[in-house]
Design a protein around this motif. Structure first.
Motif, PDB file in Angstrom:
ATOM      1  N   GLY A  17       0.737  -1.171  -0.019  1.00 25.69           N
ATOM      2  CA  GLY A  17      -0.110   0.022   0.092  1.00 25.69           C
ATOM      3  C   GLY A  17       0.673   1.096   0.084  1.00 25.69           C
ATOM      4  N   VAL A  18       2.004   1.308   0.729  1.00 25.09           N
ATOM      5  CA  VAL A  18       2.944   2.360   0.838  1.00 25.09           C
ATOM      6  C   VAL A  18       3.291   2.627  -0.325  1.00 25.09           C
ATOM      7  CG1 VAL A  18       5.058   3.121   1.699  1.00 25.09           C
ATOM      8  CG2 VAL A  18       3.090   2.124   3.414  1.00 25.09           C
ATOM      9  N   ILE A  19       3.803   1.532  -1.120  1.00 27.35           N
ATOM     10  CA  ILE A  19       4.684   1.536  -2.386  1.00 27.35           C
ATOM     11  C   ILE A  19       3.609   1.997  -3.511  1.00 27.35           C
ATOM     12  CG2 ILE A  19       5.520   0.084  -4.284  1.00 27.35           C
ATOM     13  CD1 ILE A  19       6.824  -1.737  -2.113  1.00 27.35           C
ATOM     14  N   ASN A  20       2.543   1.496  -3.473  1.00 26.00           N
ATOM     15  CA  ASN A  20       1.421   1.974  -4.571  1.00 26.00           C
ATOM     16  C   ASN A  20       1.316   3.326  -4.346  1.00 26.00           C
ATOM     17  OD1 ASN A  20       0.795  -0.197  -5.828  1.00 26.00           O
ATOM     18  ND2 ASN A  20      -0.581  -0.905  -4.471  1.00 26.00           N
ATOM     19  N   VAL A  47      -0.675   5.987   4.527  1.00 25.08           N
ATOM     20  CA  VAL A  47       0.604   6.256   5.157  1.00 25.08           C
ATOM     21  C   VAL A  47       1.444   6.663   4.028  1.00 25.08           C
ATOM     22  CG1 VAL A  47       2.643   5.285   6.314  1.00 25.08           C
ATOM     23  CG2 VAL A  47       0.486   4.707   7.308  1.00 25.08           C
ATOM     24  N   GLY A  48       1.512   5.892   2.812  1.00 22.34           N
ATOM     25  CA  GLY A  48       2.358   6.248   2.070  1.00 22.34           C
ATOM     26  C   GLY A  48       1.800   7.721   1.141  1.00 22.34           C
ATOM     27  N   ALA A  49       0.733   8.001   1.145  1.00 24.50           N
ATOM     28  CA  ALA A  49       0.188   9.237   0.739  1.00 24.50           C
ATOM     29  C   ALA A  49       0.810  10.601   1.594  1.00 24.50           C
ATOM     30  CB  ALA A  49      -1.199   9.336   0.607  1.00 24.50           C
ATOM     31  N   ARG A  50       0.814  10.188   2.974  1.00 23.42           N
ATOM     32  CA  ARG A  50       1.373  11.087   3.814  1.00 23.42           C
ATOM     33  C   ARG A  50       2.851  11.571   3.600  1.00 23.42           C
ATOM     34  NH1 ARG A  50      -2.496  12.283   7.644  1.00 23.42           N
ATOM     35  NH2 ARG A  50      -0.867  14.157   8.119  1.00 23.42           N
ATOM     36  N   ILE A  51       3.640  10.395   3.473  1.00 22.82           N
ATOM     37  CA  ILE A  51       5.257  10.347   3.421  1.00 22.82           C
ATOM     38  C   ILE A  51       5.700  10.509   2.116  1.00 22.82           C
ATOM     39  CG2 ILE A  51       5.248   9.125   5.781  1.00 22.82           C
ATOM     40  CD1 ILE A  51       6.033   6.547   4.216  1.00 22.82           C
ATOM     41  N   ALA A  52       5.019  10.421   0.869  1.00 19.74           N
ATOM     42  CA  ALA A  52       5.474  10.526  -0.200  1.00 19.74           C
ATOM     43  C   ALA A  52       6.218  11.638  -0.751  1.00 19.74           C
ATOM     44  CB  ALA A  52       4.126  10.357  -1.458  1.00 19.74           C
ATOM     45  N   SER A 112      11.245   8.334  -4.687  1.00 14.48           N
ATOM     46  CA  SER A 112      10.715   7.385  -5.279  1.00 14.48           C
ATOM     47  C   SER A 112      11.515   6.425  -6.003  1.00 14.48           C
ATOM     48  CB  SER A 112       9.533   7.751  -6.159  1.00 14.48           C
ATOM     49  OG  SER A 112      10.025   8.706  -7.118  1.00 14.48           O
ATOM     50  N   THR A 113      12.783   7.076  -6.493  1.00 12.55           N
ATOM     51  CA  THR A 113      13.395   6.528  -7.640  1.00 12.55           C
ATOM     52  C   THR A 113      14.287   5.454  -7.036  1.00 12.55           C
ATOM     53  OG1 THR A 113      14.094   8.512  -8.684  1.00 12.55           O
ATOM     54  CG2 THR A 113      15.885   6.784  -8.931  1.00 12.55           C
ATOM     55  N   PRO A 114      14.807   5.073  -5.868  1.00 14.10           N
ATOM     56  CA  PRO A 114      15.365   3.920  -4.990  1.00 14.10           C
ATOM     57  C   PRO A 114      14.379   2.915  -4.968  1.00 14.10           C
ATOM     58  CG  PRO A 114      16.248   5.918  -4.033  1.00 14.10           C
ATOM     59  CD  PRO A 114      15.146   6.518  -4.991  1.00 14.10           C
ATOM     60  N   LEU A 115      13.070   3.322  -4.527  1.00 14.35           N
ATOM     61  CA  LEU A 115      12.218   2.542  -4.210  1.00 14.35           C
ATOM     62  C   LEU A 115      11.678   1.946  -5.566  1.00 14.35           C
ATOM     63  CD1 LEU A 115      10.296   1.183  -2.128  1.00 14.35           C
ATOM     64  CD2 LEU A 115       8.676   3.051  -2.461  1.00 14.35           C
ATOM     65  N   ARG A 116      11.718   2.636  -6.604  1.00 12.95           N
ATOM     66  CA  ARG A 116      11.292   2.048  -8.031  1.00 12.95           C
ATOM     67  C   ARG A 116      12.270   0.805  -8.264  1.00 12.95           C
ATOM     68  NH1 ARG A 116      10.166   6.328 -10.138  1.00 12.95           N
ATOM     69  NH2 ARG A 116       7.906   6.270 -10.205  1.00 12.95           N
TER      70      ARG A 116
END
Length: 252
Positions: A17-20, A220-225, A230-234
């Motif tokens: 969910g965070v990743i999305n 949570v992801g929307a709050r910390i986006a 995002s690049t390292p996560l991608r």
């Protein structure tokens, strides 16, 4: 599944969910986890689709302002998404599971590669962004949206990336394309929820654990986006997805 397995599912669904919310591609994390925990690939796919459904509703709510003046377009595109999502879902449930086992490594690899090129696609569409004015949407756009949502009903990984690309090229308005992507993803996901809920081999215990975790993760992801690059996560998701596809290729 054991209690430990369900705890793992909850944790991975939370992360998905965070990743999305931050980068997209959460399905590429949760789906292989369900397979690794013993679910057959088709059951893992439909369970994953249903479990992540609540997160799409949050995305629609977040783009409310962008939908102003788009009622007609939303209805037209929504009808296409219903038809495409239904076709893909029925195709998944009526073809042999062995066929899905053969094609799923390709789909996981495709989704991973699409996620990898997403930043390049986004920059290009932003550079070409313009206003189509009152011109009608091109006919090819409806065909492309139908095919995209068929894919979404059948598998769905990186559907958002495909929709942004198609809508961005067809409408030349990236912000609107991103908003419509969320709406059409939600419609497709709702169709799969109904079809899979009635006829699919869903593990409802997994859904009961994963769905609320995914919803919390999305919030949570929307709050910390804005605070997490995002690049390292991608890159992590893409590498993980490619590794999963290689593993699935070795099994088929």
């Amino acid at each position: 599944m054991s209690a430990v397995d369900l705890l793992i599912v909850a944790g991975v669904a939370l992360v998905a969910g965070v990743i999305n919310s931050i980068a997209g591609g959460g399905s590429l994390i949760l789906f292989p986890t369900l397979v690794a925990l013993g679910l057959p690939t088709v059951a893992a796919n439909v369970t994953n689709s249903v479990a992540q459904w609540p997160g799409y509703l949050g995305g629609v709510a977040g783009f409310r302002a962008e939908y102003a003046g788009q009622r007609g377009r939303l209805i037209r595109f929504g009808i296409v998404a219903v038809l495409g999502g239904t076709t893909g879902s029925v195709l998944l449930l009526t073809t042999p599971s062995e066929a899905f086992d053969v094609v799923v490594p390709v789909l996981v690899l495709l989704a991973s590669l699409l996620l990898a090129v997403q930043p390049l696609l986004t920059r290009r569409l932003r550079g070409e962004e313009g206003d189509r004015g009152t011109r009608p949407d091109p006919a090819w756009l409806y065909v492309a949206l139908f095919l995209a949502t068929v894919y979404g009903g059948y598998f769905g990984g990186a559907l958002g990336v495909i929709l942004v690309g198609v809508l961005g090229i067809g409408l030349h308005r990236l912000k609107l394309a991103n908003a419509l992507k969320s709406a059409l993803s939600a419609v497709t996901a709702t169709v799969t929820l109904v079809v899979f809920g009635l006829f699919g081999p869903i593990d409802w215990l997994v859904v009961a654990v994963a769905a609320p975790a995914s919803l919390v993760g999305g919030f949570v992801g929307a709050r910390i986006a804005t605070r997490i690059p995002s690049t390292p996560l991608r890159i992590f998701i893409v590498v993980f997805g490619v590794a999963v596809s290689i593993y699935l290729f070795s099994r088929s």
